[in-house]
Scaffold this motif. Sequence first.
Motif, PDB file in Angstrom:
ATOM      1  N   GLU A  69      -5.991  -6.421   2.638  1.00 57.48           N
ATOM      2  CA  GLU A  69      -5.944  -5.443   3.745  1.00 57.48           C
ATOM      3  C   GLU A  69      -4.604  -5.568   4.569  1.00 57.48           C
ATOM      4  O   GLU A  69      -4.123  -4.399   5.012  1.00 57.48           O
ATOM      5  CB  GLU A  69      -7.194  -6.029   4.690  1.00 57.48           C
ATOM      6  CG  GLU A  69      -8.545  -5.741   4.000  1.00 57.48           C
ATOM      7  CD  GLU A  69      -8.984  -6.378   3.123  1.00 57.48           C
ATOM      8  OE1 GLU A  69      -8.661  -7.599   2.867  1.00 57.48           O
ATOM      9  OE2 GLU A  69      -9.893  -6.080   2.517  1.00 57.48           O
ATOM     10  N   GLN A  70      -3.972  -6.821   4.414  1.00 58.94           N
ATOM     11  CA  GLN A  70      -2.757  -6.948   5.156  1.00 58.94           C
ATOM     12  C   GLN A  70      -1.940  -5.815   4.443  1.00 58.94           C
ATOM     13  O   GLN A  70      -0.738  -5.456   5.009  1.00 58.94           O
ATOM     14  CB  GLN A  70      -1.987  -8.490   4.806  1.00 58.94           C
ATOM     15  CG  GLN A  70      -2.904  -9.466   5.794  1.00 58.94           C
ATOM     16  CD  GLN A  70      -2.331 -10.687   5.275  1.00 58.94           C
ATOM     17  OE1 GLN A  70      -1.656 -11.025   4.640  1.00 58.94           O
ATOM     18  NE2 GLN A  70      -2.827 -11.597   6.178  1.00 58.94           N
ATOM     19  N   LEU A  71      -1.712  -5.666   3.124  1.00 62.42           N
ATOM     20  CA  LEU A  71      -0.835  -4.864   2.360  1.00 62.42           C
ATOM     21  C   LEU A  71      -1.193  -3.534   2.650  1.00 62.42           C
ATOM     22  O   LEU A  71      -0.200  -2.744   2.702  1.00 62.42           O
ATOM     23  CB  LEU A  71      -0.858  -5.386   0.873  1.00 62.42           C
ATOM     24  CG  LEU A  71      -0.512  -6.544   0.286  1.00 62.42           C
ATOM     25  CD1 LEU A  71      -0.554  -6.795  -1.308  1.00 62.42           C
ATOM     26  CD2 LEU A  71       1.003  -6.930   0.956  1.00 62.42           C
ATOM     27  N   TYR A  72      -2.552  -3.210   2.713  1.00 63.93           N
ATOM     28  CA  TYR A  72      -2.811  -1.639   2.849  1.00 63.93           C
ATOM     29  C   TYR A  72      -2.268  -1.367   4.389  1.00 63.93           C
ATOM     30  O   TYR A  72      -1.835  -0.367   4.513  1.00 63.93           O
ATOM     31  CB  TYR A  72      -4.431  -1.752   2.949  1.00 63.93           C
ATOM     32  CG  TYR A  72      -4.994  -1.957   1.757  1.00 63.93           C
ATOM     33  CD1 TYR A  72      -4.382  -1.720   0.377  1.00 63.93           C
ATOM     34  CD2 TYR A  72      -6.379  -2.261   1.517  1.00 63.93           C
ATOM     35  CE1 TYR A  72      -5.163  -2.020  -0.643  1.00 63.93           C
ATOM     36  CE2 TYR A  72      -7.129  -2.400   0.354  1.00 63.93           C
ATOM     37  CZ  TYR A  72      -6.208  -2.292  -0.818  1.00 63.93           C
ATOM     38  OH  TYR A  72      -7.022  -2.547  -1.787  1.00 63.93           O
ATOM     39  N   VAL A  73      -2.126  -2.090   5.361  1.00 67.20           N
ATOM     40  CA  VAL A  73      -1.851  -2.138   6.483  1.00 67.20           C
ATOM     41  C   VAL A  73      -0.325  -1.756   6.883  1.00 67.20           C
ATOM     42  O   VAL A  73       0.119  -0.828   6.842  1.00 67.20           O
ATOM     43  CB  VAL A  73      -2.189  -2.955   7.579  1.00 67.20           C
ATOM     44  CG1 VAL A  73      -1.451  -3.026   8.957  1.00 67.20           C
ATOM     45  CG2 VAL A  73      -3.633  -2.995   8.164  1.00 67.20           C
ATOM     46  N   ARG A  74       0.185  -2.595   5.854  1.00 73.99           N
ATOM     47  CA  ARG A  74       1.972  -2.698   5.675  1.00 73.99           C
ATOM     48  C   ARG A  74       2.318  -1.153   5.055  1.00 73.99           C
ATOM     49  O   ARG A  74       3.352  -0.693   5.273  1.00 73.99           O
ATOM     50  CB  ARG A  74       2.377  -3.649   5.136  1.00 73.99           C
ATOM     51  CG  ARG A  74       2.185  -5.021   5.824  1.00 73.99           C
ATOM     52  CD  ARG A  74       3.541  -5.679   6.345  1.00 73.99           C
ATOM     53  NE  ARG A  74       3.003  -6.914   6.835  1.00 73.99           N
ATOM     54  CZ  ARG A  74       4.027  -7.472   7.744  1.00 73.99           C
ATOM     55  NH1 ARG A  74       4.702  -6.884   8.260  1.00 73.99           N
ATOM     56  NH2 ARG A  74       3.452  -8.560   8.579  1.00 73.99           N
ATOM     57  N   GLY A  83     -10.768   0.451  15.729  1.00 74.03           N
ATOM     58  CA  GLY A  83     -11.704  -0.378  16.203  1.00 74.03           C
ATOM     59  C   GLY A  83     -12.375  -1.086  15.244  1.00 74.03           C
ATOM     60  O   GLY A  83     -12.931  -2.354  15.238  1.00 74.03           O
ATOM     61  N   MET A  84     -12.873  -0.373  14.084  1.00 77.05           N
ATOM     62  CA  MET A  84     -13.799  -1.176  13.098  1.00 77.05           C
ATOM     63  C   MET A  84     -12.768  -1.767  12.024  1.00 77.05           C
ATOM     64  O   MET A  84     -13.340  -2.259  11.044  1.00 77.05           O
ATOM     65  CB  MET A  84     -14.558  -0.227  12.451  1.00 77.05           C
ATOM     66  CG  MET A  84     -15.423   0.529  13.288  1.00 77.05           C
ATOM     67  SD  MET A  84     -16.625  -0.858  14.047  1.00 77.05           S
ATOM     68  CE  MET A  84     -17.632  -1.217  12.744  1.00 77.05           C
ATOM     69  N   GLY A  85     -11.495  -1.966  12.088  1.00 78.07           N
ATOM     70  CA  GLY A  85     -10.491  -2.547  11.118  1.00 78.07           C
ATOM     71  C   GLY A  85     -10.347  -1.618  10.017  1.00 78.07           C
ATOM     72  O   GLY A  85     -10.226  -2.356   9.034  1.00 78.07           O
ATOM     73  N   GLY A  86     -10.611  -0.522   9.805  1.00 77.33           N
ATOM     74  CA  GLY A  86     -10.588   0.541   8.871  1.00 77.33           C
ATOM     75  C   GLY A  86     -11.631   0.410   7.978  1.00 77.33           C
ATOM     76  O   GLY A  86     -11.440   0.407   6.715  1.00 77.33           O
ATOM     77  N   SER A  87     -12.705   0.085   8.300  1.00 77.92           N
ATOM     78  CA  SER A  87     -13.764  -0.001   7.315  1.00 77.92           C
ATOM     79  C   SER A  87     -14.079   0.956   6.381  1.00 77.92           C
ATOM     80  O   SER A  87     -14.304   0.862   5.153  1.00 77.92           O
ATOM     81  CB  SER A  87     -15.128  -0.488   8.091  1.00 77.92           C
ATOM     82  OG  SER A  87     -15.360   0.734   9.126  1.00 77.92           O
ATOM     83  N   VAL A  88     -13.733   2.325   6.762  1.00 83.89           N
ATOM     84  CA  VAL A  88     -13.956   3.581   5.929  1.00 83.89           C
ATOM     85  C   VAL A  88     -13.105   3.388   5.054  1.00 83.89           C
ATOM     86  O   VAL A  88     -13.353   3.586   3.719  1.00 83.89           O
ATOM     87  CB  VAL A  88     -14.031   4.515   6.772  1.00 83.89           C
ATOM     88  CG1 VAL A  88     -13.974   5.793   5.778  1.00 83.89           C
ATOM     89  CG2 VAL A  88     -15.199   4.718   7.984  1.00 83.89           C
ATOM     90  N   GLU A  89     -11.768   3.092   5.201  1.00 87.15           N
ATOM     91  CA  GLU A  89     -10.615   3.171   4.499  1.00 87.15           C
ATOM     92  C   GLU A  89     -10.852   2.045   3.456  1.00 87.15           C
ATOM     93  O   GLU A  89     -10.639   2.015   2.281  1.00 87.15           O
ATOM     94  CB  GLU A  89      -9.310   3.066   4.904  1.00 87.15           C
ATOM     95  CG  GLU A  89      -8.827   4.114   5.730  1.00 87.15           C
ATOM     96  CD  GLU A  89      -9.309   3.958   7.468  1.00 87.15           C
ATOM     97  OE1 GLU A  89     -10.131   3.130   7.467  1.00 87.15           O
ATOM     98  OE2 GLU A  89      -8.400   4.628   8.101  1.00 87.15           O
ATOM     99  N   LEU A 106      -9.778  11.062  -0.666  1.00 85.72           N
ATOM    100  CA  LEU A 106     -10.566  10.833   0.318  1.00 85.72           C
ATOM    101  C   LEU A 106      -9.943  10.331   1.614  1.00 85.72           C
ATOM    102  O   LEU A 106     -10.308  10.677   2.741  1.00 85.72           O
ATOM    103  CB  LEU A 106     -11.646   9.858  -0.253  1.00 85.72           C
ATOM    104  CG  LEU A 106     -12.792  10.410  -0.973  1.00 85.72           C
ATOM    105  CD1 LEU A 106     -13.555   9.326  -1.706  1.00 85.72           C
ATOM    106  CD2 LEU A 106     -13.648  11.358  -0.209  1.00 85.72           C
ATOM    107  N   LEU A 107      -8.965   9.378   1.563  1.00 84.49           N
ATOM    108  CA  LEU A 107      -8.162   8.809   2.504  1.00 84.49           C
ATOM    109  C   LEU A 107      -7.431   9.906   3.226  1.00 84.49           C
ATOM    110  O   LEU A 107      -7.539   9.913   4.730  1.00 84.49           O
ATOM    111  CB  LEU A 107      -7.220   7.787   2.024  1.00 84.49           C
ATOM    112  CG  LEU A 107      -7.839   6.417   1.355  1.00 84.49           C
ATOM    113  CD1 LEU A 107      -7.030   5.626   0.802  1.00 84.49           C
ATOM    114  CD2 LEU A 107      -8.520   5.732   2.671  1.00 84.49           C
ATOM    115  N   ASP A 108      -6.918  10.982   2.618  1.00 81.20           N
ATOM    116  CA  ASP A 108      -6.086  11.941   3.225  1.00 81.20           C
ATOM    117  C   ASP A 108      -7.091  12.922   3.978  1.00 81.20           C
ATOM    118  O   ASP A 108      -6.720  12.964   5.180  1.00 81.20           O
ATOM    119  CB  ASP A 108      -5.224  13.110   2.130  1.00 81.20           C
ATOM    120  CG  ASP A 108      -4.179  11.987   1.557  1.00 81.20           C
ATOM    121  OD1 ASP A 108      -3.815  11.059   1.945  1.00 81.20           O
ATOM    122  OD2 ASP A 108      -3.784  12.577   0.570  1.00 81.20           O
TER     123      ASP A 108
END
Length: 124
Positions: A69-74, A83-89, A106-108
Amino acid sequence: MAMGKVGDAVETLGGYLREQRVSAQLSLRQLAEQAGVSNPYLSQIERGLRRPSAQVLQQLAKALRISAEQLYVRAGIVSPEEGMGGSVELAILADSALTERQKQSLLDVYASFLALNGTTQPKE
């Protein structure tokens, strides 16, 4: 002259990956081997010249023993201010039944819905 950078998020990701690799006392070649990617490809990611897929980020996270998840954010795949910490992604990225292309699509679409709602949401 070197190739152009693909974006600030990727450049930040590359620096972060380099930091993590050095702190884990791994050479570029060792990390590439553990993550199952080529040495030149990993070098390009670290220098901000390539944008890795979510699957490659997962492999790198596993090899470095850090959170994917850290890498996904970066990498700009998941937004840190949600708010949900990117739970859908994260759910999309974790779904092994989807191909990398399907995940990115889907992410797009999800990001476009969020952007649309953020700009056209009525104020009450």
